[in-house]
Design a protein around this motif. Structure first.
Motif, PDB file in Angstrom:
ATOM      1  N   PRO A   1       2.694   2.122  -9.068  1.00  0.00           N
ATOM      2  CA  PRO A   1       3.607   2.463  -7.974  1.00  0.00           C
ATOM      3  C   PRO A   1       4.207   3.841  -8.178  1.00  0.00           C
ATOM      4  CG  PRO A   1       4.641   0.920  -9.493  1.00  0.00           C
ATOM      5  CD  PRO A   1       3.219   1.054  -9.935  1.00  0.00           C
ATOM      6  N   GLY A   2       4.425   4.561  -7.074  1.00  0.00           N
ATOM      7  CA  GLY A   2       5.128   5.839  -7.139  1.00  0.00           C
ATOM      8  C   GLY A   2       4.249   7.034  -7.342  1.00  0.00           C
ATOM      9  N   LYS A   3       4.811   8.213  -6.984  1.00  0.00           N
ATOM     10  CA  LYS A   3       4.127   9.484  -7.201  1.00  0.00           C
ATOM     11  C   LYS A   3       4.203   9.846  -8.681  1.00  0.00           C
ATOM     12  CE  LYS A   3       3.303  11.916  -3.139  1.00  0.00           C
ATOM     13  NZ  LYS A   3       1.970  12.483  -3.047  1.00  0.00           N
ATOM     14  N   SER A   4       3.135  10.438  -9.193  1.00  0.00           N
ATOM     15  CA  SER A   4       3.103  10.817 -10.596  1.00  0.00           C
ATOM     16  C   SER A   4       3.393  12.309 -10.754  1.00  0.00           C
ATOM     17  CB  SER A   4       1.732  10.489 -11.188  1.00  0.00           C
ATOM     18  OG  SER A   4       0.716  11.151 -10.464  1.00  0.00           O
ATOM     19  N   PHE A   5       3.956  12.665 -11.899  1.00  0.00           N
ATOM     20  CA  PHE A   5       4.199  14.070 -12.223  1.00  0.00           C
ATOM     21  C   PHE A   5       4.345  14.201 -13.736  1.00  0.00           C
ATOM     22  CE2 PHE A   5       8.208  12.035 -11.188  1.00  0.00           C
ATOM     23  CZ  PHE A   5       9.041  12.390 -12.235  1.00  0.00           C
TER      24      PHE A   5
ATOM     25  N   ARG B   1       7.746  14.978  -1.185  1.00  0.00           N
ATOM     26  CA  ARG B   1       7.468  14.240  -2.420  1.00  0.00           C
ATOM     27  C   ARG B   1       6.449  14.984  -3.283  1.00  0.00           C
ATOM     28  NH1 ARG B   1       5.466   8.574  -1.215  1.00  0.00           N
ATOM     29  NH2 ARG B   1       5.973   8.209  -3.397  1.00  0.00           N
ATOM     30  N   GLU B   2       5.454  15.599  -2.640  1.00  0.00           N
ATOM     31  CA  GLU B   2       4.437  16.348  -3.375  1.00  0.00           C
ATOM     32  C   GLU B   2       5.051  17.583  -4.030  1.00  0.00           C
ATOM     33  OE1 GLU B   2       0.674  17.306  -4.889  1.00  0.00           O
ATOM     34  OE2 GLU B   2       1.486  15.452  -4.030  1.00  0.00           O
ATOM     35  N   ALA B   3       5.966  18.266  -3.310  1.00  0.00           N
ATOM     36  CA  ALA B   3       6.635  19.433  -3.882  1.00  0.00           C
ATOM     37  C   ALA B   3       7.497  19.034  -5.077  1.00  0.00           C
ATOM     38  CB  ALA B   3       7.483  20.119  -2.811  1.00  0.00           C
TER      39      ALA B   3
ATOM     40  N   CYS C   1       0.810  -1.218   0.000  1.00  0.00           N
ATOM     41  CA  CYS C   1       0.000   0.000   0.000  1.00  0.00           C
ATOM     42  C   CYS C   1       0.847   1.273   0.000  1.00  0.00           C
ATOM     43  CB  CYS C   1      -0.919   0.010   1.221  1.00  0.00           C
ATOM     44  SG  CYS C   1      -2.273  -1.191   1.153  1.00  0.00           S
ATOM     45  N   SER C   2       2.043   1.202   0.602  1.00  0.00           N
ATOM     46  CA  SER C   2       2.867   2.407   0.742  1.00  0.00           C
ATOM     47  C   SER C   2       3.377   2.927  -0.594  1.00  0.00           C
ATOM     48  CB  SER C   2       4.051   2.128   1.667  1.00  0.00           C
ATOM     49  OG  SER C   2       4.842   1.071   1.148  1.00  0.00           O
ATOM     50  N   ILE C   3       3.437   2.090  -1.624  1.00  0.00           N
ATOM     51  CA  ILE C   3       3.957   2.544  -2.919  1.00  0.00           C
ATOM     52  C   ILE C   3       2.855   2.659  -3.967  1.00  0.00           C
ATOM     53  CG2 ILE C   3       6.159   1.440  -2.392  1.00  0.00           C
ATOM     54  CD1 ILE C   3       5.534  -0.651  -4.521  1.00  0.00           C
ATOM     55  N   LEU C   4       1.642   2.268  -3.621  1.00  0.00           N
ATOM     56  CA  LEU C   4       0.556   2.252  -4.603  1.00  0.00           C
ATOM     57  C   LEU C   4      -0.156   3.602  -4.629  1.00  0.00           C
ATOM     58  CD1 LEU C   4      -1.007   0.413  -6.588  1.00  0.00           C
ATOM     59  CD2 LEU C   4      -2.557  -0.139  -4.701  1.00  0.00           C
ATOM     60  N   SER C   5      -0.347   4.146  -5.823  1.00  0.00           N
ATOM     61  CA  SER C   5      -1.060   5.416  -5.961  1.00  0.00           C
ATOM     62  C   SER C   5      -2.114   5.295  -7.050  1.00  0.00           C
ATOM     63  CB  SER C   5      -0.088   6.556  -6.287  1.00  0.00           C
ATOM     64  OG  SER C   5       0.496   6.376  -7.562  1.00  0.00           O
TER      65      SER C   5
ATOM     66  N   LEU D   1      12.215   5.762  -8.889  1.00  0.00           N
ATOM     67  CA  LEU D   1      13.593   5.665  -8.408  1.00  0.00           C
ATOM     68  C   LEU D   1      13.655   5.597  -6.889  1.00  0.00           C
ATOM     69  CD1 LEU D   1      15.314   8.282 -10.768  1.00  0.00           C
ATOM     70  CD2 LEU D   1      15.380   5.782 -10.941  1.00  0.00           C
ATOM     71  N   SER D   2      12.729   6.280  -6.212  1.00  0.00           N
ATOM     72  CA  SER D   2      12.799   6.331  -4.750  1.00  0.00           C
ATOM     73  C   SER D   2      12.562   4.976  -4.107  1.00  0.00           C
ATOM     74  CB  SER D   2      11.786   7.348  -4.213  1.00  0.00           C
ATOM     75  OG  SER D   2      10.476   6.996  -4.609  1.00  0.00           O
ATOM     76  N   PHE D   3      11.955   4.026  -4.842  1.00  0.00           N
ATOM     77  CA  PHE D   3      11.675   2.710  -4.260  1.00  0.00           C
ATOM     78  C   PHE D   3      12.855   1.759  -4.410  1.00  0.00           C
ATOM     79  CE2 PHE D   3       7.328   4.074  -5.741  1.00  0.00           C
ATOM     80  CZ  PHE D   3       6.965   4.572  -4.501  1.00  0.00           C
ATOM     81  N   GLN D   4      13.825   2.139  -5.263  1.00  0.00           N
ATOM     82  CA  GLN D   4      15.039   1.342  -5.458  1.00  0.00           C
ATOM     83  C   GLN D   4      14.704  -0.110  -5.799  1.00  0.00           C
ATOM     84  OE1 GLN D   4      17.460   1.960  -1.956  1.00  0.00           O
ATOM     85  NE2 GLN D   4      17.587   4.175  -2.270  1.00  0.00           N
ATOM     86  N   LYS D   5      13.770  -0.267  -6.739  1.00  0.00           N
ATOM     87  CA  LYS D   5      13.372  -1.593  -7.210  1.00  0.00           C
ATOM     88  C   LYS D   5      13.413  -1.607  -8.731  1.00  0.00           C
ATOM     89  CE  LYS D   5      10.020  -3.821  -5.364  1.00  0.00           C
ATOM     90  NZ  LYS D   5       8.668  -4.235  -4.893  1.00  0.00           N
ATOM     91  N   ASP D   6      13.740  -2.771  -9.295  1.00  0.00           N
ATOM     92  CA  ASP D   6      13.840  -2.894 -10.749  1.00  0.00           C
ATOM     93  C   ASP D   6      12.558  -3.402 -11.393  1.00  0.00           C
ATOM     94  OD1 ASP D   6      16.444  -2.028 -10.702  1.00  0.00           O
ATOM     95  OD2 ASP D   6      17.271  -4.049 -10.474  1.00  0.00           O
ATOM     96  N   SER D   7      11.675  -4.007 -10.609  1.00  0.00           N
ATOM     97  CA  SER D   7      10.446  -4.558 -11.186  1.00  0.00           C
ATOM     98  C   SER D   7       9.318  -4.480 -10.166  1.00  0.00           C
ATOM     99  CB  SER D   7      10.658  -6.011 -11.627  1.00  0.00           C
ATOM    100  OG  SER D   7      10.965  -6.840 -10.511  1.00  0.00           O
ATOM    101  N   PHE D   8       8.088  -4.498 -10.678  1.00  0.00           N
ATOM    102  CA  PHE D   8       6.901  -4.419  -9.833  1.00  0.00           C
ATOM    103  C   PHE D   8       5.880  -5.450 -10.317  1.00  0.00           C
ATOM    104  CE2 PHE D   8       8.905  -0.286  -9.794  1.00  0.00           C
ATOM    105  CZ  PHE D   8       8.880   0.069  -8.454  1.00  0.00           C
TER     106      PHE D   8
END
Length: 386
Positions: free
Chosen positions: A222-226, A167-169, A82-86, A237-244
């Motif tokens: 996953p991750g914040k969008s912009f 992260r929002e900024a 849940c922490s990485i899902l948006s 990049l902030s999750f430091q993972k190569d796959s989801f």
């Protein structure tokens, strides 16, 4: 008077035959029983139709304007924390809802699908003891906390008091947060540690979106969008993972309120990912629907049809973000369902047609059998039947 009665008697369309001239047969008795049963079954069927409301369907051009579309969803991701899902939503008018948090509930799930924690997304933040101030010093007892946005401030007075605000900024600036451990707020809140602690967990997210009634899409990723060079991207990049792993199960997806007879084709649909990462796409055609029951109560809702497609993505390719995407478009044709009762005169007409039709057909059948038997018997008597 007798003359009038005689004329009326001559108009009798049902002349009576003396009972002495009746000839009853076995075949006639069988046909009578069979036709009576058929009449009874057809009568009961007509009675049931009369007692229950029937639904009349019409197709009309949808002329509504300026309305909104409510999207109800309940989706489970067994391998995405849940922490990485948006959740993001956008439409062709240019309106965007990025990282939607209102009216959304997330449930943390363990590897067996059991609920660990339920929380409304975006509510609350951990307490930070003596955080780093924007000017560089630590927060003292009599000071008001104003954290640094690390160059992403829109004005000199802006403060970022927790990791989420930083992260929002960054998102508003179109920057990626490559290393959260370099951000004081994220480090003190244990942002990366929380992601590591939730490794192997799943997430059930449910709620609703209220969007413009125009074509658009919403997606779970996953991750914040912009926006970066007019391209919608997510900060991975902030999750430091190569796959989801975007394996998912759609427990419920509906466009609008429930009405009797509605079928949502994606309810209960499950998909398991076999490749390292990718984008799963659903292409949905939404059909506006109006349902009116017998009491006159009207429900404005929608039906939809769907096709699906999976695209394998590569890490760092901005055109192929990992996630589950729902692209929807609206049909210009509106379907109207109207419940109504059959009138008593219509019911009476159908009953008369049933009785008269069965009686006539059974009479023709009985006459055919009777005269056929009579002809055969006559030929047998004169020895011409072989």
């Amino acid at each position: 008077m007798d003359n009038i009665m005689s004329k009326l008697r001559n108009l009798d369309a049902y002349p009576k035959i003396n009972e002495d001239f009746y000839s009853r047969t076995l075949s006639g008795g069988v046909i009578t029983i069979a036709s009576s049963i058929v009449m009874l079954l057809l009568f009961l069927s007509e009675l049931r139709l009369y007692l229950h409301a029937v639904t009349e369907t019409k197709l009309v051009v949808d002329t509504s304007r300026g309305e909104t579309l409510r999207i109800n969803f309940d989706v489970t991701f067994p391998a995405l924390p849940c922490s990485i899902l948006s959740l993001d939503a956008m439409d062709i008018s240019g309106e965007q809802h990025l990282d939607v948090k209102h009216d959304i509930i997330k449930k943390r799930l363990d590897s067996h699908g059991n609920v660990i924690e339920t929380r409304q997304d975006g509510i609350g933040a951990p307490k930070i003891e003596k955080p780093l101030q924007r000017h560089g010093g630590r927060l003292e007892h009599n000071e008001t906390y104003c954290g640094s946005c690390y160059g992403a401030e829109a004005t000199d007075e802006d403060c970022c008091n927790n990791c989420e605000e930083v992260r929002e900024a960054y998102r508003k600036k179109g920057w990626a947060l490559s290393n959260p451990d370099l951000i004081d707020q994220c480090k003190r809140e244990g942002f990366l540690q929380r992601i590591k602690d939730e490794e192997g967990e799943g997430c059930n997210v449910y709620g609703f979106l209220e969007v413009n009634k125009v074509a658009g899409n919403f997606h779970f990723a996953p991750g914040k969008s912009f926006q970066q060079s007019n391209v919608h991207v997510h900060d991975l990049l902030s999750f430091q993972k190569d796959s989801f792993n975007i394996s998912h199960k759609i427990n419920r997806l509906a466009f609008g309120d429930y009405f009797p007879g509605v079928v949502n084709p994606l309810d209960g649909v499950k998909w398991m990912q076999q490749t390292p990462s990718g984008m799963y796409q659903y292409f949905i055609k939404v059909v506006p629907t109006v349902y009116t029951d017998v009491s006159g109560h009207t429900i404005q809702s929608n039906q939809f049809s769907v096709t699906e497609h999976f695209r394998t993505s590569e890490y760092g390719n901005l055109q192929f973000l990992p996630g589950v995407f729902f692209f929807y478009d609206l049909s210009p044709i509106k379907v109207t369902f109207m419940e109504e009762h059959i009138s008593f005169l219509h019911f009476l007409t159908n009953v008369c047609a049933i009785v008269g039709g069965v009686f006539t057909v059974s009479g023709i059948l009985d006459s055919f059998i009777y005269h056929g038997q009579k002809a055969i018997r006559k030929k047998m008597e004169i020895g011409k039947f072989s």
